[in-house]
Design a protein around this motif. Structure first.
Motif, PDB file in Angstrom:
ATOM      1  N   PHE A 100      54.534-113.834 -72.739  1.00 11.81           N
ATOM      2  CA  PHE A 100      53.561-113.967 -71.651  1.00 11.81           C
ATOM      3  C   PHE A 100      52.408-112.987 -71.787  1.00 11.81           C
ATOM      4  N   ASP A 101      51.206-113.514 -71.668  1.00  9.38           N
ATOM      5  CA  ASP A 101      50.008-112.690 -71.686  1.00  9.38           C
ATOM      6  C   ASP A 101      49.114-113.151 -70.546  1.00  9.38           C
ATOM      7  N   ARG A 102      49.030-112.344 -69.505  1.00 11.31           N
ATOM      8  CA  ARG A 102      48.304-112.693 -68.286  1.00 11.31           C
ATOM      9  C   ARG A 102      46.874-113.128 -68.581  1.00 11.31           C
ATOM     10  N   TYR A 103      46.282-112.542 -69.630  1.00 13.06           N
ATOM     11  CA  TYR A 103      44.869-112.827 -69.885  1.00 13.06           C
ATOM     12  C   TYR A 103      44.646-114.149 -70.607  1.00 13.06           C
ATOM     13  N   PHE A 141      56.902-109.759 -62.713  1.00 15.52           N
ATOM     14  CA  PHE A 141      57.567-109.411 -63.965  1.00 15.52           C
ATOM     15  C   PHE A 141      56.648-108.574 -64.866  1.00 15.52           C
ATOM     16  N   GLU A 142      55.481-108.231 -64.331  1.00 17.59           N
ATOM     17  CA  GLU A 142      54.587-107.278 -65.004  1.00 17.59           C
ATOM     18  C   GLU A 142      54.449-106.096 -64.050  1.00 17.59           C
ATOM     19  N   PRO A 196      57.394-120.201 -59.513  1.00 16.83           N
ATOM     20  CA  PRO A 196      56.655-120.952 -58.492  1.00 16.83           C
ATOM     21  C   PRO A 196      57.329-122.282 -58.152  1.00 16.83           C
ATOM     22  N   LEU A 225      50.910-108.312 -59.802  1.00 15.86           N
ATOM     23  CA  LEU A 225      50.372-109.493 -59.111  1.00 15.86           C
ATOM     24  C   LEU A 225      50.741-109.493 -57.635  1.00 15.86           C
ATOM     25  N   LYS A 229      47.239-117.168 -60.556  1.00 14.66           N
ATOM     26  CA  LYS A 229      48.290-118.168 -60.353  1.00 14.66           C
ATOM     27  C   LYS A 229      49.660-117.550 -60.564  1.00 14.66           C
ATOM     28  N   VAL A 230      50.609-118.036 -59.769  1.00 19.89           N
ATOM     29  CA  VAL A 230      51.981-117.603 -59.964  1.00 19.89           C
ATOM     30  C   VAL A 230      52.599-118.473 -61.061  1.00 19.89           C
ATOM     31  N   LEU A 231      52.960-117.842 -62.156  1.00 24.73           N
ATOM     32  CA  LEU A 231      53.512-118.550 -63.304  1.00 24.73           C
ATOM     33  C   LEU A 231      54.690-117.748 -63.819  1.00 24.73           C
ATOM     34  N   THR A 232      55.543-118.375 -64.631  1.00 25.77           N
ATOM     35  CA  THR A 232      56.582-117.579 -65.279  1.00 25.77           C
ATOM     36  C   THR A 232      56.533-117.818 -66.783  1.00 25.77           C
ATOM     37  N   PRO A 233      57.034-116.847 -67.564  1.00 25.08           N
ATOM     38  CA  PRO A 233      57.082-117.014 -69.014  1.00 25.08           C
ATOM     39  C   PRO A 233      58.036-118.141 -69.402  1.00 25.08           C
ATOM     40  N   LEU A 265      44.412-115.847 -63.762  1.00 25.80           N
ATOM     41  CA  LEU A 265      44.848-114.524 -63.298  1.00 25.80           C
ATOM     42  C   LEU A 265      45.490-114.568 -61.916  1.00 25.80           C
ATOM     43  N   TYR A 277      50.784-124.608 -60.073  1.00 25.42           N
ATOM     44  CA  TYR A 277      50.605-125.351 -58.825  1.00 25.42           C
ATOM     45  C   TYR A 277      49.171-125.222 -58.345  1.00 25.42           C
ATOM     46  N   ASP A 331      58.302-110.340 -70.928  1.00 21.48           N
ATOM     47  CA  ASP A 331      57.365-111.387 -71.325  1.00 21.48           C
ATOM     48  C   ASP A 331      57.995-112.688 -71.808  1.00 21.48           C
TER      49      ASP A 331
END
Lengths: 434, 282
Positions: free
Chosen positions: B65-68, A136-137, A119, A154, B74-78, B72, B124, A108
């Protein structure tokens, strides 16, 4: 009547029945069991003294190796073969086990693992806004004392953790990265068009995209050229194909003992215990005669398109064709027209002026082509077609010289169209598509 | 006959219900465990955030990182751990402190969003743009692209502050509305704002491309640009526009200054100077 009454009684009594004994003991409650499960998973991760080896296969393909050491303090130290820095220096970040749809392991904060899912395409080397479709999850699928199997939530990546030994902790990533470093010299083989994989006395044309970890091998079935492409990942002993190569009677799943000799510019390796090499080559392993014949037999109804001029010694558009005023594209036009009954080909410069509503086939050298018996196409200069602007002389003269070299061109079919590769030294080529 | 039977059935049914037991669950003994994964061993970052955001301002900063908390799909990184304090310290100096000095200690405490969510990568969008920050109802601000943060890179710092001042601007006008005449200064607002260049936007009297999205966005873009670029920078931007557009931008500027005075009793130009000093001192 009695039967009906009896039926009613039974029905009613069954509806009104109750079970008074519904108290669960504390450790049987779902949330208690769930947190116990998470604690057990964490204990297993933390208690592996030398950490865990991991191979991650992103949803986007290929594979990457990691070494994770999970701490009881919710921190994890990571090494990886994603790049040279990641292989040399461990990076510490955080992790969490959390109940989502399923028990989930989340990395995390940012570590090397996230490079693949970044991205930002300049970081990941993947697609803008998507990276290499990695995760990463991870939900935990299956756990044995020695392995943990995970699936990305994902992108559906797959990751397998295997308990590491003391030996693994010291060498797993070091060895894997050494194989990557040796093989990735293939990216510097860019002055010659052809790269040849020789195994014993068998030879193939090979190309590799080391960023996407993808290998393409050209082989022949009779006179027909075929290409085989596979994703791969590095191992401690070499490189493993995700799809075995079985074309033309071969059976290749691994390239092993990869070493690079900088003096001879040779990648040495073994395949199924047979020594082999990858080297730059001035000619293909086997000339694709069929492709040359098909290209030569074009009817003249249509042209091929090149976005720029020739690549020479690894320099794209070396003669700067695309710097011609209002340059749009090259129309490479076999059998463009006839002159004294002789069909000729055009290397036509197409221009598009700003605000003009259509492009113009402007000018270009022409040549008469012939097909040699060994499968080359040789162009003999004929004349300049159209009005050549004087200032384009330094661009067009070397281009024409290269195009009409007496040794001609090999024809290579590609995913997008065809490439014409100079048979003079294999160091000049042009990409054409329709 | 049939009716009798049915009646009989219901009679028996009601008897059956009376005979049914009551379940006695003593809920006071049930300990709620939760599903786990919401707490972790606190480290230096957590302590710093508690001391600088949670305790004084009741602002939670979520960096793990908390997906919620984010989109939901989108491709993102911590965020990188080493960016967290760097970012939040810069925000404190260039957003919280200037407001505190100008408007008093309680201003930020009362109006600030209650949660910051930190994301390492940009988000993005399908139209080719990237999102640098979002806010939800004045409660939560999500900041993106923090893994590129370097406080010496003033352009990057301003880009990030742009988001915060922008989103805080929304909270301000959602609390007290700006003068409605602002909406009539320029009227060519459009959803396809991103199809037009900055020069084009400026020539129509908008300070940024995004200001063309709607009057609300225009208003907070004005606040944000005026604060992050300072008076000199803002004047330079205005002066680069055609004369007709300059007049429009000056009208908008005057309304922003008036709004801060009337709604919040803040001397905007003084706040602007303090913000500039803080950015330059980073």
């Amino acid at each position: 009547m009695n039967k009906i009454l009896l039926f009613c009684l039974i029905l009613v009594s069954s509806l009104s029945g109750c079970q008074k004994d519904d108290e669960l003991s504390a450790d049987e409650k779902p949330d208690a069991r769930l947190s116990q499960t998470l604690e057990d998973y964490k204990a297993q991760l933390v208690n592996s003294e030398y950490g865990w080896k991991a191979v991650l296969q992103p949803g986007g393909g290929a594979g990457y190796s990691f070494l994770f050491k999970f701490g009881a303090n919710d921190r994890v130290s990571t090494l990886s073969d994603v790049n040279a820095t990641a292989a040399a220096t461990a990076l510490e970040s955080t992790y969490r086990l959390k109940a989502q749809q399923r028990p989930t392991l989340i990395f995390d904060t940012y570590t090397y693992l996230h490079i693949l899912s970044d991205p930002n395409e300049t970081v990941s080397g993947g697609d803008r806004g998507a990276g290499k479709y990695s995760d990463f999850e991870f939900s935990i699928d299956e756990v044995t004392p020695e392995t943990i199997t995970l699936t990305g939530t994902l992108q559906n990546s797959k990751m397998v953790l295997t308990k590491a030994t003391r030996e693994d902790a010291a060498n797993f990533i070091r060895n894997t990265a050494a194989m990557a470093k040796a093989f990735e010299n293939i990216s510097d083989f860019n002055t010659y068009y052809f790269k040849r994989l020789t195994i014993g006395n068998v030879a193939y044309d090979i190309s590799a995209d080391t960023n996407l970890r993808q290998i393409t091998i050209t082989y022949f079935e009779g006179e027909t050229a075929k290409t085989f492409t596979t994703d791969y990942y590095y191992t401690e002993t070499g490189l493993a194909f995700l799809t075995p190569f079985t074309g033309g009677g071969a059976n290749i799943t691994n390239l092993t003992a990869i070493q690079y000799n900088a003096t001879t510019r040779t990648i040495n390796l073994t395949v199924n215990n047979v020594a082999g090499t990858i080297q730059e080559s001035i000619r293909p392993a086997k000339i694709n005669v069929q492709a040359a014949r098909n290209f030569f037999n074009a009817t003249g109804e249509d042209y091929w398109l090149a976005e720029t001029g020739f690549t020479v010694n690894g320099v794209p558009d070396a003669y700067k064709v695309s710097s011609i005023a209002n340059f749009y594209f090259i129309a490479f036009w076999p059998k463009f027209d006839t002159s004294n009954g002789q069909a000729y080909d055009l290397f036509g410069v197409v221009t598009l002026a700003p605000n003009a509503d259509k492009s113009v086939l402007s000018f270009g050298p022409t040549a008469v082509s012939r097909l040699t018996s060994d499968g080359r196409i040789v162009y003999t200069y004929l004349k300049m077609w159209g009005e050549q602007p004087a200032e384009t002389e330094p661009i067009i003269t070397p281009t024409t010289q290269l195009w009409t070299d007496t040794r001609g061109f090999y024809v290579v079919t590609t995913e997008y169209g065809i490439d014409l590769v100079s048979a003079k030294d294999g160091k000049s080529w042009i990409h054409l598509y329709q | 006959m049939k009716t009798t039977l049915i009646k009989l059935f219901f009679l028996l049914l009601s008897v059956g219900f009376l005979g049914a037991c009551t379940k006695e669950d003593d809920i006071s003994e049930v300990e709620l465990l939760g599903l786990g994964g919401e707490t972790w061993v606190k480290g230096p970052i957590d302590t710093w955030l508690d001391q600088n955001y949670l305790d004084p301002y009741n602002i939670e900063v979520k960096y793990r990182f908390d997906r919620y908390e984010v989109a939901l799909d989108k491709v993102l990184t911590p965020v990188r751990e080493d960016k967290v304090i760097l970012v939040m310290e810069s925000i404190k100096k260039t957003w919280i402190e200037p407001y505190e000095q100008q408007a008093g200690a309680n201003f930020i405490k009362t109006l600030s969003p209650k949660q910051f969510v930190l994301v390492g990568s940009p988000e993005y969008n399908s139209n080719g743009t990237i999102t640098l920050g979002t806010a939800e109802g004045g409660r939560k601000v999500v900041l993106y692209k923090l893994n590129d943060f370097d406080k010496k890179n003033k352009a990057e710092v301003k880009e990030m502050l742009h988001t915060i001042h922008h989103e805080f601007g929304h909270i301000l006008h959602q609390t007290i509305m700006y003068p409605t005449e602002f909406k009539n200064i320029t009227t060519s607002y459009t959803a396809s704002w991103n199809d037009f260049s900055l020069t084009d936007a400026r020539s129509r009297g908008y300070i940024t491309e995004y200001a063309r999205a709607s009057p609300d966005e225009d208003f907070v873009e004005m606040i944000s640009i005026m604060l992050i670029e300072g008076r000199t920078g803002f004047n330079a931007s205005v002066n680069s526009a055609p004369a007709s557009a300059q007049a429009l931008l000056r009208q908008k500027e005057a309304l922003v200054v008036r709004y801060f005075k009337e709604a919040w009793n803040i001397d905007f130009y003084s706040l602007q100077t303090k913000t500039q000093t803080a950015i330059n001192a980073l």
